[in-house]
Design a protein around this motif. Structure first.
Motif, PDB file in Angstrom:
ATOM      1  N   GLU A 122       0.870  -1.179   0.041  1.00  0.00           N
ATOM      2  CA  GLU A 122       0.048   0.080  -0.122  1.00  0.00           C
ATOM      3  C   GLU A 122       0.946   1.526  -0.094  1.00  0.00           C
ATOM      4  O   GLU A 122       0.403   2.155  -0.516  1.00  0.00           O
ATOM      5  N   CYS A 123       1.916   1.455   0.698  1.00  0.00           N
ATOM      6  CA  CYS A 123       2.830   2.402   0.636  1.00  0.00           C
ATOM      7  C   CYS A 123       3.951   2.445  -0.448  1.00  0.00           C
ATOM      8  O   CYS A 123       4.816   3.376  -0.221  1.00  0.00           O
ATOM      9  N   GLY A 124       3.859   1.368  -1.318  1.00  0.00           N
ATOM     10  CA  GLY A 124       4.660   1.595  -2.510  1.00  0.00           C
ATOM     11  C   GLY A 124       6.250   1.087  -2.094  1.00  0.00           C
ATOM     12  O   GLY A 124       7.209   1.435  -2.794  1.00  0.00           O
ATOM     13  N   LYS A 125       6.359   0.390  -1.036  1.00  0.00           N
ATOM     14  CA  LYS A 125       7.760  -0.178  -0.551  1.00  0.00           C
ATOM     15  C   LYS A 125       7.984  -1.549  -1.067  1.00  0.00           C
ATOM     16  O   LYS A 125       9.208  -1.915  -1.016  1.00  0.00           O
ATOM     17  N   ALA A 126       7.147  -2.200  -1.452  1.00  0.00           N
ATOM     18  CA  ALA A 126       7.222  -3.874  -1.716  1.00  0.00           C
ATOM     19  C   ALA A 126       7.710  -3.915  -3.184  1.00  0.00           C
ATOM     20  O   ALA A 126       7.482  -3.022  -4.221  1.00  0.00           O
ATOM     21  N   ILE A 127       8.420  -4.731  -3.395  1.00  0.00           N
ATOM     22  CA  ILE A 127       8.996  -5.362  -4.654  1.00  0.00           C
ATOM     23  C   ILE A 127       7.921  -6.160  -5.265  1.00  0.00           C
ATOM     24  O   ILE A 127       7.323  -7.246  -4.632  1.00  0.00           O
ATOM     25  N   PRO A 128       7.231  -5.852  -6.425  1.00  0.00           N
ATOM     26  CA  PRO A 128       6.296  -6.698  -6.846  1.00  0.00           C
ATOM     27  C   PRO A 128       6.528  -8.110  -7.135  1.00  0.00           C
ATOM     28  O   PRO A 128       7.653  -8.497  -7.714  1.00  0.00           O
ATOM     29  N   ASN A 129       5.587  -8.810  -6.681  1.00  0.00           N
ATOM     30  CA  ASN A 129       5.474 -10.569  -6.614  1.00  0.00           C
ATOM     31  C   ASN A 129       4.067 -10.844  -7.469  1.00  0.00           C
ATOM     32  O   ASN A 129       3.259 -10.505  -6.858  1.00  0.00           O
ATOM     33  N   ASN A 130       4.112 -11.230  -8.605  1.00  0.00           N
ATOM     34  CA  ASN A 130       3.091 -11.666  -9.485  1.00  0.00           C
ATOM     35  C   ASN A 130       1.892 -12.624  -8.456  1.00  0.00           C
ATOM     36  O   ASN A 130       0.785 -12.492  -8.745  1.00  0.00           O
ATOM     37  N   GLN A 131       2.670 -13.386  -7.878  1.00  0.00           N
ATOM     38  CA  GLN A 131       1.724 -14.273  -6.822  1.00  0.00           C
ATOM     39  C   GLN A 131       0.900 -13.648  -6.113  1.00  0.00           C
ATOM     40  O   GLN A 131      -0.249 -13.971  -5.944  1.00  0.00           O
ATOM     41  N   ILE A 132       1.446 -12.742  -5.287  1.00  0.00           N
ATOM     42  CA  ILE A 132       0.937 -11.899  -4.246  1.00  0.00           C
ATOM     43  C   ILE A 132      -0.141 -10.908  -5.143  1.00  0.00           C
ATOM     44  O   ILE A 132      -1.320 -10.873  -4.353  1.00  0.00           O
ATOM     45  N   MET A 133       0.472 -10.343  -6.075  1.00  0.00           N
ATOM     46  CA  MET A 133      -0.605  -9.585  -6.682  1.00  0.00           C
ATOM     47  C   MET A 133      -1.800 -10.070  -7.227  1.00  0.00           C
ATOM     48  O   MET A 133      -2.905  -9.784  -7.173  1.00  0.00           O
ATOM     49  N   GLY A 134      -1.621 -11.328  -7.826  1.00  0.00           N
ATOM     50  CA  GLY A 134      -2.725 -12.106  -8.222  1.00  0.00           C
ATOM     51  C   GLY A 134      -3.661 -12.379  -7.041  1.00  0.00           C
ATOM     52  O   GLY A 134      -4.941 -12.202  -7.380  1.00  0.00           O
ATOM     53  N   LYS A 135      -3.301 -12.904  -5.964  1.00  0.00           N
ATOM     54  CA  LYS A 135      -4.052 -13.063  -4.833  1.00  0.00           C
ATOM     55  C   LYS A 135      -4.987 -11.838  -4.353  1.00  0.00           C
ATOM     56  O   LYS A 135      -6.164 -11.995  -4.056  1.00  0.00           O
ATOM     57  N   ILE A 136      -4.067 -10.565  -4.292  1.00  0.00           N
ATOM     58  CA  ILE A 136      -5.064  -9.387  -3.943  1.00  0.00           C
ATOM     59  C   ILE A 136      -5.897  -9.311  -4.907  1.00  0.00           C
ATOM     60  O   ILE A 136      -7.112  -8.651  -4.642  1.00  0.00           O
ATOM     61  N   GLU A 137      -5.704  -9.168  -6.357  1.00  0.00           N
ATOM     62  CA  GLU A 137      -6.727  -8.821  -7.369  1.00  0.00           C
ATOM     63  C   GLU A 137      -7.913  -9.904  -7.021  1.00  0.00           C
ATOM     64  O   GLU A 137      -8.913  -9.272  -7.261  1.00  0.00           O
ATOM     65  N   ARG A 138      -7.644 -11.071  -6.910  1.00  0.00           N
ATOM     66  CA  ARG A 138      -8.979 -12.016  -6.839  1.00  0.00           C
ATOM     67  C   ARG A 138      -9.560 -11.504  -5.408  1.00  0.00           C
ATOM     68  O   ARG A 138     -10.942 -11.562  -5.564  1.00  0.00           O
ATOM     69  N   VAL A 139      -9.046 -11.145  -4.315  1.00  0.00           N
ATOM     70  CA  VAL A 139      -9.806 -10.953  -3.115  1.00  0.00           C
ATOM     71  C   VAL A 139     -10.571  -9.687  -3.287  1.00  0.00           C
ATOM     72  O   VAL A 139     -11.728  -9.448  -2.688  1.00  0.00           O
ATOM     73  N   LEU A 140      -9.930  -8.587  -3.826  1.00  0.00           N
ATOM     74  CA  LEU A 140     -10.300  -7.420  -3.960  1.00  0.00           C
ATOM     75  C   LEU A 140     -11.201  -7.273  -5.260  1.00  0.00           C
ATOM     76  O   LEU A 140     -12.146  -6.333  -5.181  1.00  0.00           O
ATOM     77  N   GLY A 141     -11.065  -7.788  -6.123  1.00  0.00           N
ATOM     78  CA  GLY A 141     -11.917  -7.804  -7.480  1.00  0.00           C
ATOM     79  C   GLY A 141     -11.483  -6.698  -8.425  1.00  0.00           C
ATOM     80  O   GLY A 141     -12.399  -6.311  -9.274  1.00  0.00           O
ATOM     81  N   LEU A 142     -10.211  -6.285  -8.245  1.00  0.00           N
ATOM     82  CA  LEU A 142      -9.639  -5.310  -9.043  1.00  0.00           C
ATOM     83  C   LEU A 142      -8.414  -5.422  -9.698  1.00  0.00           C
ATOM     84  O   LEU A 142      -7.643  -6.147  -8.985  1.00  0.00           O
ATOM     85  N   LYS A 143      -8.333  -4.927 -10.801  1.00  0.00           N
ATOM     86  CA  LYS A 143      -7.039  -5.067 -11.485  1.00  0.00           C
ATOM     87  C   LYS A 143      -5.883  -4.353 -10.950  1.00  0.00           C
ATOM     88  O   LYS A 143      -6.080  -3.041 -10.955  1.00  0.00           O
ATOM     89  N   LEU A 144      -4.894  -4.928 -10.756  1.00  0.00           N
ATOM     90  CA  LEU A 144      -3.761  -4.257 -10.150  1.00  0.00           C
ATOM     91  C   LEU A 144      -2.370  -4.053 -11.189  1.00  0.00           C
ATOM     92  O   LEU A 144      -1.529  -3.223 -10.958  1.00  0.00           O
ATOM     93  N   ARG A 145      -2.554  -4.958 -12.351  1.00  0.00           N
ATOM     94  CA  ARG A 145      -1.449  -4.961 -13.383  1.00  0.00           C
ATOM     95  C   ARG A 145      -1.915  -4.557 -14.892  1.00  0.00           C
ATOM     96  O   ARG A 145      -3.204  -4.621 -14.813  1.00  0.00           O
ATOM     97  N   GLY A 146      -0.986  -4.232 -15.530  1.00  0.00           N
ATOM     98  CA  GLY A 146      -1.698  -3.896 -16.752  1.00  0.00           C
ATOM     99  C   GLY A 146      -1.924  -2.504 -16.861  1.00  0.00           C
ATOM    100  O   GLY A 146      -1.566  -1.710 -16.270  1.00  0.00           O
ATOM    101  N   LYS A 147      -2.750  -2.156 -18.206  1.00  0.00           N
ATOM    102  CA  LYS A 147      -3.075  -0.909 -18.588  1.00  0.00           C
ATOM    103  C   LYS A 147      -4.162  -0.278 -17.638  1.00  0.00           C
ATOM    104  O   LYS A 147      -4.116   0.871 -17.116  1.00  0.00           O
ATOM    105  N   ASP A 148      -5.186  -0.921 -17.132  1.00  0.00           N
ATOM    106  CA  ASP A 148      -6.394  -0.727 -16.453  1.00  0.00           C
ATOM    107  C   ASP A 148      -6.316  -0.801 -15.384  1.00  0.00           C
ATOM    108  O   ASP A 148      -7.024  -1.596 -14.637  1.00  0.00           O
TER     109      ASP A 148
END
Length: 138
Positions: free
Chosen positions: A100-126
């Motif tokens: 949330e504060c922008g300190k993390a190094i992106p991990n696609n597995q964690i990003m995918g999990k967060i996307e599924r829980v929140l129902g929002l896209k976090l990667r890509g254009k949109d």
């Protein structure tokens, strides 16, 4: 009682070095002197100068602050705390805080999990758009 002889003592230990194995102090110091010049740990190689001239700063990419804000807003819209979200994605609460504060190094597995829980896209254009539910394959 004649079978046991109490006066005999058996000592088990290694034998000392034989005459051929024992080296004189002079031979040992001579060998140490000869090997002293072969220490390659502190040799300067051709690549050392090349590395010294290198000016590019190397660092890991971090999560953009925009993505962190989307995670925070999506979490708050669902009424979740950082700890609740971390439990749902099976990560530590500190990981969510870092994302949330922008300190993390992106991990696609964690990003995918967060996307599924929140129902929002976090990667890509949109980024921030609703996540489209894909039909499950059988």
């Amino acid at each position: 009682m004649a079978e046991s002889d109490w006066d005999t003592v058996t000592v088990l230990r290694k034998k000392g070095p034989t005459a051929a194995q024992a080296k004189s102090k002079q031979a040992i110091t001579g060998a140490q002197r000869r090997s002293a010049g072969q220490n390659k740990q502190h040799l300067v190689s051709k690549n050392t100068a090349k590395l010294d001239r290198e000016t590019e700063e190397l660092h890991h990419d971090r999560i953009p602050l925009e993505v962190g804000k989307v995670i925070q807003k999506g979490r708050q819209d669902k009424g979740l705390t950082q700890k609740d979200l971390a439990t749902k994605v099976n990560e530590k609460p500190q990981v969510i805080a870092d994302y949330e504060c922008g300190k993390a190094i992106p991990n696609n597995q964690i990003m995918g999990k967060i996307e599924r829980v929140l129902g929002l896209k976090l990667r890509g254009k949109d980024i921030g758009e609703p996540l489209e539910a894909k039909p499950k394959k059988k």
